[in-house]
Write an enzyme that holds these catalytic residues in place. Sequence first.
Site, PDB file in Angstrom:
ATOM      1  N   LYS A  65       0.846  -1.143   0.126  1.00  0.00           N
ATOM      2  CA  LYS A  65       0.089   0.022  -0.072  1.00  0.00           C
ATOM      3  C   LYS A  65       1.063   1.119   0.009  1.00  0.00           C
ATOM      4  CE  LYS A  65      -4.128   1.976   2.391  1.00  0.00           C
ATOM      5  NZ  LYS A  65      -5.337   1.660   3.281  1.00  0.00           N
ATOM      6  N   GLU A 119     -19.587  -2.980  10.687  1.00  0.00           N
ATOM      7  CA  GLU A 119     -20.350  -1.958  11.205  1.00  0.00           C
ATOM      8  C   GLU A 119     -21.410  -2.833  11.893  1.00  0.00           C
ATOM      9  OE1 GLU A 119     -19.588  -1.780   8.294  1.00  0.00           O
ATOM     10  OE2 GLU A 119     -18.279   0.200   7.857  1.00  0.00           O
ATOM     11  N   ARG A 172     -25.186   0.726   7.181  1.00  0.00           N
ATOM     12  CA  ARG A 172     -24.865  -0.837   6.907  1.00  0.00           C
ATOM     13  C   ARG A 172     -25.294  -1.740   8.290  1.00  0.00           C
ATOM     14  NH1 ARG A 172     -20.392  -1.536   3.292  1.00  0.00           N
ATOM     15  NH2 ARG A 172     -19.252  -2.661   4.770  1.00  0.00           N
TER      16      ARG A 172
END
Lengths: 587, 587
Positions: free
Chosen positions: B250, B336, B364
């Site tokens: 990343k 979530e 969500r």
Amino acid sequence: MNKHPNYLLNQINGPKDVKQFTISQLKQIAEEIRTLIVERTAAIGGHTAPNLGITEVAVAFHYVFNSPTDKIIWDVSHQSYAHKCLTGRVKGFIDPDHYADVGGFTDPNESEHDFFAVGHTSTSVSLAVGMAQARDLQKQSGNIVAVLGDGSASGGLAFEGLNNAGRMRSNLIVIFNDNQMSIDENQGGLYQGLKELRETNGQSANNIFKFMGFDYRYVADGNDLDSLINVFNEIKDIDHPIVIHINTLKGKGYKFAEQNKFKFHWSSPFDIETGQSINNNFSDDTYDQAVIDVLSEEIENDQPIMAINAAIPGTFGLKKLENKYPHNYLDVGIAEQHSLTMATGMAKNGAKPVVFHNSTFLQRAYDQLSHDIALNDLPVVILIKNGTISQSSWTHQGDFDIPYITSLPNIEYLAPTNEEELQNMLRWALRQNNHPIAIREPMHNVEHGKSQSEFNDINYRIEKSGEKVAILALGDFYQLGEQLVQEINNVLHFNPTLINPISASNLDENALDSLLLNHQLIITLEDGSLSGGFGEKIDRYFSDKDVKVLNYGAKKEFNNNIPVSDLYRKYHLTPKQIVDDIKKQNI
Amino acid sequence: MNKHPNYLLNQINGPKDVKQFTISQLKQIAEEIRTLIVERTAAIGGHTAPNLGITEVAVAFHYVFNSPTDKIIWDVSHQSYAHKCLTGRVKGFIDPDHYADVGGFTDPNESEHDFFAVGHTSTSVSLAVGMAQARDLQKQSGNIVAVLGDGSASGGLAFEGLNNAGRMRSNLIVIFNDNQMSIDENQGGLYQGLKELRETNGQSANNIFKFMGFDYRYVADGNDLDSLINVFNEIKDIDHPIVIHINTLKGKGYKFAEQNKFKFHWSSPFDIETGQSINNNFSDDTYDQAVIDVLSEEIENDQPIMAINAAIPGTFGLKKLENKYPHNYLDVGIAEQHSLTMATGMAKNGAKPVVFHNSTFLQRAYDQLSHDIALNDLPVVILIKNGTISQSSWTHQGDFDIPYITSLPNIEYLAPTNEEELQNMLRWALRQNNHPIAIREPMHNVEHGKSQSEFNDINYRIEKSGEKVAILALGDFYQLGEQLVQEINNVLHFNPTLINPISASNLDENALDSLLLNHQLIITLEDGSLSGGFGEKIDRYFSDKDVKVLNYGAKKEFNNNIPVSDLYRKYHLTPKQIVDDIKKQNI
């Protein structure tokens, strides 16, 4: 009256009493519980097979552990009957006069041994992680045990819970109840891996639980009380997360349930001797065939229809469709989120997905309704059942769908009032390519209307033109609207206007404006919760205009197994009460 | 103006052009893209590190596969910049004058190579399964490729998708982009298993992907173009589901992003030479410290507080709290649903969970809000940010929270109007044990009010008593209410009443009734979508009474990066427009 005064169960008033018995007596107690499960569900309906399969787990848990210091959390809690029998509530199973005193799901109002009101799947591990974290934060002790079924494991929340459990550094026990069934057959790649684990007696190196950081034990016969007691004694007070993978037989001990696990997952009342359903109030007068007929027509017309459901084909009679068109049918398992996001992908690539959901379960995929279906504005069709004020358990309350669907852009939420209208709307939804269309299946007796072959627009239908009062009677409250017209005729001696609004999400401004000419009062009727619902949209439209509005529907509250007639009275959902309300308006 | 007229990228107008280059040239193109990613995000902000890490995947995909017949679906799509550069949109990256022409997420309105508007995580596999099922149903061909990050894999929907993908019997390719990061660090047991897979070069027998039915390949360096092209060539047109597990870096190629992956996950504009943020419109004038101060006080008072978030600690400045009180802080990863269900378990077991969510991500977990928190009516506290009409991407639109929260029973949704009120409400919420409390953090400039130490009731506060017009100014639109009072004074020459309603979910009937005495018009102001919102509840209360109501808030629609000032004008959210509307009411 107590049907079995000689049962050992009569000596059990709580978990402490369980520990007084010998293992041999406990085995007898497990058999007693099985008899009660069959008797009670035969009489009043219930989750026969799941409860039969898990009886020994409840007995072994309460023998080895100390509830409520040690806490057990039953996923869905539809399998908590044995637990209830052992925690002071056997009267609700042994005495038919008291069946109604004890609910089908865990309920903290019933017992200190029930921690949560639960009816949806896949929550147990997350609840257990929370309880364990709270225990650790407060430097308390005690075992936290979650029961999770293999069927529920396909739900994403279960995975989120397992992933977060697997990294804990303190006590957490997951009893993974592998009965090789969801409500119907299990669906998904996961079940290949579980099969390999069973076939290797838990020895396969490929082990999803170990992959996620759990310690692991396998119990080949999860209905063997000795094995369960042994393993529970072994892992009690363990200091890290562990999965006890147990292989159980769903429906165990009642041959019809063993043979037909799907039918006996939840059964309406049945004859114990034959396993046959008994004629009763559980009506099978539904719109299922009407829906299947339309899908079949469209499939025959080479429409690339895919009928999708999440583990509840029985709710919609979809097995008939599967048998005839297996390529046009898909059960995704308990995975409501996936069902909608997948449908979005299908619609984008030219297929015609029709997703079948219960109102109470569709809410498990709210973000997918919003971020996937509504935002992408693709022609997914959703057919919704049990969006209604009902006597259901509050865990399955289905009257929130109008608020949660109609507050989203782009989705049209149609509300047919009879069979022909339902069919015409469904055909129209399948043949258009503009927007997602949800359809709210009427939930009362099957009604019939005009067999118009075409449904072309979603404007309100003014069914009876009258004066003073206009009634917007949505969906399956259209018939209530008709009754109200009659009552106004009889009592107030004028003809009100009756309107079928067609859609819970659409404001037909022309129709609404036209009402201002000769009406002083608008009445909205909706079979759902008022807060955020259809009526409030009408209120907003008229809020700066010279007309009054009365809204009828459910109050924003949870109701646990309250008879519908009581709810209707409470909410003024009878023609007489509404006419009394109209009188007070001095129109 | 094109900053790099000599770049090879200028020769690429679509995927076909990619195939004309040599591998060596393609490597140069990947480096060119990296430069553009850094330049664009330094100038206007964006997902710097995710895009840098996946550049070679996009190049290799478009070299080997044939888009759009072969389809690639980017999870979240925050890493789709390289894909955009290769599919006709390089101008939006190479020419600063055109940065604004191309969005940060995939968008079907931009290109036929983008299939979905996506901004939430964990949807790619389900979308791909749907596209593949539609392909098979219609007997079409083509590869379907989903890109899923290891961070997104903790979200339950990703698991539901993988489980359903693993049982397919046709082409489906999942590129599992393992960069060992979520937005912040990965959280969960899953990541132990993935580590073992990486450390054994993909050879470990314990393999969650194989467990779930996938074929599997491991690519040790997912930033090596040759390796990717080789494996893609090998598995192109495969007839069953496969996971290509690639290990990527990343932030690759920009040292500050490699060193601080968290900061550069999404970065506001920065100086390329130093990696330091540039002072700009991205205000850091927030209520974060005020919230942390209250939590710290309560922790010091031995309250068993747990501050929970789902992979977005930066949004709330929670790292400060974590550093000081590590036991009172928990990041559950992108999960979530789990965050809320776990919080329910914590509250039941005596802890004080405070869950931090963005409005767009909290949706969500709608079923968990309903079935777990609201139904069980436990004292969970939820702090919500970005519940506001904003210039966000439509994938992250945050104005639906009032409708979806206030239609649920038992949850009180407080809407503070300034810092002191926010703190007082939060203290009150943490010290009560009766109900779940959600708090909507104001999103405009930090405002200050009376530092009352006690907040004891949720009745409306009549801040200015006046006549004719009463303004209910909710939450961060309270200041708009104050401006409106001023405008009415100036233009209409009377003093209206100004009310702070305190809560978006509460109807203070005494206060509302009192308004009927000397007001002809009620005005509601809310920083959110009107349909199902606060104003409609007021409309319903007054619908049969002699007063008119005007509601101000957002229309029910998706808006993609529209300036807030434009939205305010459209929705009449300026004092002048509202006064013009009042004039039309002839009061």
